[in-house]
Design an enzyme around this catalytic site. Sequence first.
Site, mmCIF file in Angstrom:
data_model
loop_
_atom_site.group_PDB
_atom_site.id
_atom_site.type_symbol
_atom_site.label_atom_id
_atom_site.label_comp_id
_atom_site.label_asym_id
_atom_site.label_seq_id
_atom_site.Cartn_x
_atom_site.Cartn_y
_atom_site.Cartn_z
ATOM 1 N N LYS A 38 90.961 86.758 135.577
ATOM 2 C CA LYS A 38 91.789 85.607 135.975
ATOM 3 C C LYS A 38 91.963 84.623 134.806
ATOM 4 C CE LYS A 38 87.696 83.382 137.954
ATOM 5 N NZ LYS A 38 86.986 83.087 139.213
ATOM 6 N N TYR A 273 92.826 56.957 116.358
ATOM 7 C CA TYR A 273 93.216 55.965 117.364
ATOM 8 C C TYR A 273 92.027 55.124 117.846
ATOM 9 C CZ TYR A 273 97.538 58.697 117.919
ATOM 10 O OH TYR A 273 98.719 59.356 117.719
HETATM 11 C C1 LIG Z 1 85.708 83.710 138.975
HETATM 12 C C2 LIG Z 1 85.110 84.579 139.994
HETATM 13 C C3 LIG Z 1 84.098 85.493 139.651
HETATM 14 C C4 LIG Z 1 83.486 85.548 138.288
HETATM 15 O O1 LIG Z 1 82.572 84.475 138.140
HETATM 16 P P1 LIG Z 1 81.680 84.355 136.829
HETATM 17 O O2 LIG Z 1 80.708 83.284 137.139
HETATM 18 O O3 LIG Z 1 82.627 83.971 135.733
HETATM 19 O O4 LIG Z 1 81.079 85.688 136.624
HETATM 20 C C5 LIG Z 1 83.647 86.352 140.622
HETATM 21 N N1 LIG Z 1 84.145 86.303 141.875
HETATM 22 C C6 LIG Z 1 85.084 85.416 142.245
HETATM 23 C C7 LIG Z 1 85.563 85.387 143.645
HETATM 24 C C8 LIG Z 1 85.597 84.522 141.325
HETATM 25 O O5 LIG Z 1 86.533 83.643 141.701
#
Ligand SMILES: *Cc1c(COP(=O)(O)O)cnc(C)c1O
Length: 381
Positions: A38, A273
């Site tokens: 993702k 800034y």
């Molecule tokens: C993002 C996500 C993961 C992965 O989580 P990590 O802590 O990055 O390993 C796993 N399952 C779901 C449902 C997620 O949204």
Amino acid sequence: MTETPGRVRAEIDLAALRANVRALRARAPRAAYMAVMKADAYGHGMLPCAKAALQAGATWLGTATPQEALALRAAGIGVDDARVMCWLWTPGGPWRAAIEADIDLGVSGMWALRELTAAARAAGRTARVQLKIDTGLGRNGCMPADWPELVEACLKAQAEGTVKVTGIWSHYACADEPGHPSIALQSAEFADALRHAEEAGLTPEVRHIANSPAILTLPETHYDLVRGGIATYGISPSPDLGVPADFGLRPVMSLKASLALVKHVPAGLGVSYGHHYVTAEPTTLGLVPVGYGDGLPRQASGSGPVLVAGKVRTVAGRLAMDQFVVDLHGDEPAVGDEAVLFGPGDRGEPTAEDWARAAGTIGYEIVTRIGTRVPRVYVNE
Ligand SMILES: *Cc1c(COP(=O)(O)O)cnc(C)c1O
């Protein structure tokens, strides 16, 4: 985008990613491995990372949105290459496109089941459904009180051939805090939900609940499939658990820039800034041409670290949209010399975790927010 050194680049070490997947698979030897892709592979670039993860033995790819999952299929990740699952749906889907692309659909409620069964009927296909139980995260997922209704409805849809329940799954709230009482409670709730579903007649192919911290520290949670996100990219889920090397992991992303200016300045010069930094004596300043417009956190003003000319320097004053300044205390590197904002850390450079600490956030956010203005350069393909 060119691959010349340029203003700034994120080097993505695909050998490190492959080694991370192998190390994580070795920790969960009886489970299949889902590489979570993702948010453009946590900022690393989805397609090259997906391919590298599959080369290293991942058999599933996970995304949040259906658009991300469909993008993987459109880029050529076929049904024989990987199962693809996504879990963050809103009304309207696109259910039919996902069903036709053989994507496993995470489902947390009746509204979603109604929409996807209609789409499956229209497509004349069987939708692969992965039912999510909220075991105590308090976010997405079906509440235990509503679970029997969802299971019943799935059994009905399965009998008419519109749905096949391929998975039952959940997600931890505090897996990165070993010993947190919610972990055992969620594990027990998950076991209850599984028992109910199986007694009712569902036969899920995969049961899964482990994210990165659970892969690393809770072997009893691995079930049939583990979902590795941040650990795939070589970052520890929490500094409290340890540094990546403690788990045989190596950070995949290095953020490197070329100095845009080095100049001599007098004492008493206000820098950037707001003049929150004032030179204490005559000195040299270096201009690092990266800013919050590239995804760096502005909260790291006055605290973000960067390796310049062999020394770790700190953002002097405000970090701006496109650039920040470091006090080089008399060093005179050449314009164009490399400034390493973060990397694996074994050449003296800071890590993404160091930036997270400087900005009061987590390593996940540092890498994921690196923006589209920063070209990704893939090494060790
Ligand atoms: C993002 C996500 C993961 C992965 O989580 P990590 O802590 O990055 O390993 C796993 N399952 C779901 C449902 C997620 O949204």
